[in-house]
Structures are given as structure tokens and as C-alpha cells.
Design a protein around this motif. Structure first.
Motif, PDB file in Angstrom:
ATOM      1  N   LEU A  74      37.388  -9.966  21.068  1.00  0.00           N
ATOM      2  CA  LEU A  74      36.293  -9.376  20.292  1.00  0.00           C
ATOM      3  C   LEU A  74      35.799  -8.155  21.046  1.00  0.00           C
ATOM      4  N   VAL A  75      35.732  -7.011  20.383  1.00  0.00           N
ATOM      5  CA  VAL A  75      35.242  -5.804  21.040  1.00  0.00           C
ATOM      6  C   VAL A  75      34.512  -4.936  20.023  1.00  0.00           C
ATOM      7  N   ASN A  76      33.386  -4.386  20.445  1.00  0.00           N
ATOM      8  CA  ASN A  76      32.596  -3.499  19.602  1.00  0.00           C
ATOM      9  C   ASN A  76      32.898  -2.057  19.947  1.00  0.00           C
ATOM     10  N   GLY A  77      32.901  -1.208  18.931  1.00  0.00           N
ATOM     11  CA  GLY A  77      33.161   0.207  19.136  1.00  0.00           C
ATOM     12  C   GLY A  77      31.954   1.054  18.802  1.00  0.00           C
ATOM     13  N   TYR A  78      31.942   2.257  19.351  1.00  0.00           N
ATOM     14  CA  TYR A  78      30.874   3.204  19.086  1.00  0.00           C
ATOM     15  C   TYR A  78      30.934   3.704  17.645  1.00  0.00           C
ATOM     16  N   ASP A  79      32.016   3.379  16.951  1.00  0.00           N
ATOM     17  CA  ASP A  79      32.161   3.711  15.536  1.00  0.00           C
ATOM     18  C   ASP A  79      31.446   2.702  14.638  1.00  0.00           C
ATOM     19  N   GLY A  80      30.756   1.733  15.245  1.00  0.00           N
ATOM     20  CA  GLY A  80      30.002   0.740  14.480  1.00  0.00           C
ATOM     21  C   GLY A  80      30.833  -0.415  13.974  1.00  0.00           C
ATOM     22  N   ILE A  81      32.026  -0.583  14.526  1.00  0.00           N
ATOM     23  CA  ILE A  81      32.913  -1.648  14.066  1.00  0.00           C
ATOM     24  C   ILE A  81      33.080  -2.707  15.150  1.00  0.00           C
ATOM     25  N   CYS A  82      32.865  -3.963  14.761  1.00  0.00           N
ATOM     26  CA  CYS A  82      33.214  -5.106  15.604  1.00  0.00           C
ATOM     27  C   CYS A  82      34.642  -5.482  15.216  1.00  0.00           C
ATOM     28  N   ARG A  83      35.519  -5.531  16.199  1.00  0.00           N
ATOM     29  CA  ARG A  83      36.928  -5.835  15.949  1.00  0.00           C
ATOM     30  C   ARG A  83      37.306  -7.166  16.561  1.00  0.00           C
ATOM     31  N   CYS A  84      38.125  -7.900  15.833  1.00  0.00           N
ATOM     32  CA  CYS A  84      38.756  -9.101  16.346  1.00  0.00           C
ATOM     33  C   CYS A  84      40.253  -8.808  16.385  1.00  0.00           C
ATOM     34  N   LEU A  85      40.818  -8.841  17.593  1.00  0.00           N
ATOM     35  CA  LEU A  85      42.223  -8.489  17.793  1.00  0.00           C
ATOM     36  C   LEU A  85      42.999  -9.681  18.315  1.00  0.00           C
ATOM     37  N   ASN A  86      44.257  -9.759  17.973  1.00  0.00           N
ATOM     38  CA  ASN A  86      45.147 -10.763  18.533  1.00  0.00           C
ATOM     39  C   ASN A  86      45.446 -10.344  19.974  1.00  0.00           C
ATOM     40  N   ALA A  87      45.148 -11.204  20.933  1.00  0.00           N
ATOM     41  CA  ALA A  87      45.333 -10.859  22.349  1.00  0.00           C
ATOM     42  C   ALA A  87      46.794 -10.606  22.694  1.00  0.00           C
ATOM     43  N   ALA A  88      47.708 -11.221  21.979  1.00  0.00           N
ATOM     44  CA  ALA A  88      49.131 -11.087  22.295  1.00  0.00           C
ATOM     45  C   ALA A  88      49.660  -9.685  22.035  1.00  0.00           C
ATOM     46  N   ASP A  89      49.231  -9.073  20.905  1.00  0.00           N
ATOM     47  CA  ASP A  89      49.837  -7.796  20.535  1.00  0.00           C
ATOM     48  C   ASP A  89      48.844  -6.724  20.074  1.00  0.00           C
ATOM     49  N   GLY A  90      47.544  -7.039  20.054  1.00  0.00           N
ATOM     50  CA  GLY A  90      46.534  -6.065  19.639  1.00  0.00           C
ATOM     51  C   GLY A  90      46.393  -5.901  18.144  1.00  0.00           C
ATOM     52  N   SER A  91      47.123  -6.696  17.371  1.00  0.00           N
ATOM     53  CA  SER A  91      47.020  -6.571  15.917  1.00  0.00           C
ATOM     54  C   SER A  91      45.629  -7.003  15.462  1.00  0.00           C
ATOM     55  N   GLU A  92      45.173  -6.376  14.388  1.00  0.00           N
ATOM     56  CA  GLU A  92      43.840  -6.636  13.863  1.00  0.00           C
ATOM     57  C   GLU A  92      43.807  -7.959  13.102  1.00  0.00           C
ATOM     58  N   VAL A  93      42.867  -8.828  13.488  1.00  0.00           N
ATOM     59  CA  VAL A  93      42.645 -10.083  12.768  1.00  0.00           C
ATOM     60  C   VAL A  93      41.621  -9.831  11.662  1.00  0.00           C
ATOM     61  N   TRP A  94      40.501  -9.191  12.015  1.00  0.00           N
ATOM     62  CA  TRP A  94      39.475  -8.785  11.065  1.00  0.00           C
ATOM     63  C   TRP A  94      38.598  -7.711  11.688  1.00  0.00           C
ATOM     64  N   THR A  95      37.815  -7.015  10.852  1.00  0.00           N
ATOM     65  CA  THR A  95      36.810  -6.064  11.326  1.00  0.00           C
ATOM     66  C   THR A  95      35.529  -6.282  10.546  1.00  0.00           C
ATOM     67  N   TYR A  96      34.414  -5.915  11.179  1.00  0.00           N
ATOM     68  CA  TYR A  96      33.102  -5.967  10.534  1.00  0.00           C
ATOM     69  C   TYR A  96      32.412  -4.640  10.825  1.00  0.00           C
ATOM     70  N   LYS A  97      32.017  -3.913   9.778  1.00  0.00           N
ATOM     71  CA  LYS A  97      31.434  -2.581   9.922  1.00  0.00           C
ATOM     72  C   LYS A  97      29.918  -2.634   9.797  1.00  0.00           C
ATOM     73  N   THR A  98      29.234  -1.980  10.752  1.00  0.00           N
ATOM     74  CA  THR A  98      27.782  -1.838  10.705  1.00  0.00           C
ATOM     75  C   THR A  98      27.448  -0.401  10.292  1.00  0.00           C
ATOM     76  N   ASN A  99      26.160  -0.080  10.267  1.00  0.00           N
ATOM     77  CA  ASN A  99      25.728   1.252   9.838  1.00  0.00           C
ATOM     78  C   ASN A  99      25.430   2.216  10.976  1.00  0.00           C
ATOM     79  N   ASP A 100      25.736   1.821  12.226  1.00  0.00           N
ATOM     80  CA  ASP A 100      25.435   2.707  13.351  1.00  0.00           C
ATOM     81  C   ASP A 100      26.241   2.265  14.562  1.00  0.00           C
ATOM     82  N   TYR A 101      26.034   2.943  15.674  1.00  0.00           N
ATOM     83  CA  TYR A 101      26.760   2.666  16.913  1.00  0.00           C
ATOM     84  C   TYR A 101      26.536   1.236  17.403  1.00  0.00           C
ATOM     85  N   ILE A 102      27.537   0.701  18.109  1.00  0.00           N
ATOM     86  CA  ILE A 102      27.388  -0.582  18.799  1.00  0.00           C
ATOM     87  C   ILE A 102      27.773  -0.362  20.252  1.00  0.00           C
TER      88      ILE A 102
END
Length: 173
Positions: A74-102
Motif C-alpha cells: 500500500l502506498v500513497n502518492g502526491y497525485d492523490g492516489i492510494c495504490r495497492c500493488l502486488n509485491a511480487a511484480d508491482g501490478s496494480e490490485v486497486w487504486t483509490y483517488k482522493t481530491n488532493d495530495y497525500i
């Protein structure tokens, strides 16, 4: 005392603002160059990376995937997106978008919820399994740091000079 050199160093294109996360022989870290990386713990070689539109200024959280199907990052970006990535290969499991920086690191509650605050003044509570919204707790000011948790309670500071306590499960949407 003799000076020692690091065992290895991996150079990114910009500053690293948060602590790396370590799991199963890998180092997970974000950079100001808008990349989030998985590096080999022993050699420092890049295993995988993803690119974003903005920097990664938060630390990552390593969690067991529901059903024991591996590990997720789980990692948050300054683009306002919380990302859930597969640790094995970095593929996206899901994303959640907010309205501002995180800026803060995502926290896991009861192995089923993810909580974090943002510059949108909101504590976001989402499902770990699929990133869907569970609750939004509106505060008086930007939350630019990580939240702390105890049970289902979330605690954070904000730019209104407040420490805020909220129950992640109360008043669910």
C-alpha cells in the motif's frame, strides 16, 4: 574508527522522503522522481518499478493479501492516489483517488481496512480487499502526515493545530 562504505546504493532521479519498507528479501521505496520501486535487499538491483504523474512522498505498508494469496504493498502518492500493488511484480490490485495530495503512509486496521489522511482535510477509510470507500471523516484542516491507529480508532494531527480521534467503523457510509 574506520569509515565504511554502504553495501550497495541505488540512485533515483530525485529525493527520497520516506522510509523504505522491507519484506521477503525486497526493499520497497518511493522517490521524488515519481517512481515507486522494489529493490533486491542483498544487491540493490531493481526488481520492478511503477511510474506516477507525481512524487511518492509516503512510506509503504506491506500487508498480507486477503486469503493468503501473497503480499500487497500500500502506498500513497502526491497525485492523490492510494495504490495497492502486488509485491511480487508491482501490478496494480486497486487504486483509490482522493481530491488532493497525500503525504502520509497508509495504516491497516484489523487486517481489513486502510486509513490515511490527505490535504483534502479528510481521513479516508477504505476496504483493504478492493479499495472501496467505507467512511470519510472530514476534519478542519489539511492532514499532511501519517495516521496512528489503535483498534478501530484513528488519530492524526492537522494544520488546524488539532489532534483528531475518529472511529473508522462509526457512521459508515
Amino acid at each position: 574508527l574506520a569509515s565504511r562504505k554502504p553495501r550497495w546504493a541505488f540512485e533515483t532521479g530525485d529525493t527520497i522522503q520516506a522510509s523504505p519498507a522491507i519484506s521477503k528479501g525486497r526493499v520497497f521505496v518511493g522517490s521524488g522522481d515519481a517512481r515507486f520501486l522494489a529493490l533486491d535487499l542483498k544487491t540493490g538491483e531493481e526488481i520492478w518499478s511503477i511510474k506516477s504523474a507525481e512524487k511518492f512522498s509516503s512510506a509503504a505498508t506491506v500487508v498480507a493479501a486477503p486469503g493468503g494469496t501473497g503480499e500487497w504493498i500500500l502506498v500513497n502518492g502526491y497525485d492523490g492516489i492510494c495504490r495497492c500493488l502486488n509485491a511480487a511484480d508491482g501490478s496494480e490490485v486497486w487504486t483509490y483517488k482522493t481530491n488532493d495530495y497525500i503525504n502520509g503512509t497508509p495504516a491497516v486496521i484489523d487486517g481489513r481496512l486502510v486509513a490515511f489522511g490527505g490535504c483534502d482535510k479528510v481521513i479516508h477509510v477504505i476496504q483493504l480487499s478492493d479499495g472501496t470507500l467505507v467512511n470519510e471523516i472530514v476534519t478542519d484542516a489539511q492532514i499532511t502526515n501519517s495516521v496512528a491507529t489503535s483498534g478501530t480508532m484513528i488519530y492524526c494531527g492537522n494544520y488546524a493545530n488539532q489532534v483528531v480521534a475518529a472511529d473508522a467503523a462509526a457512521d459508515q457510509l
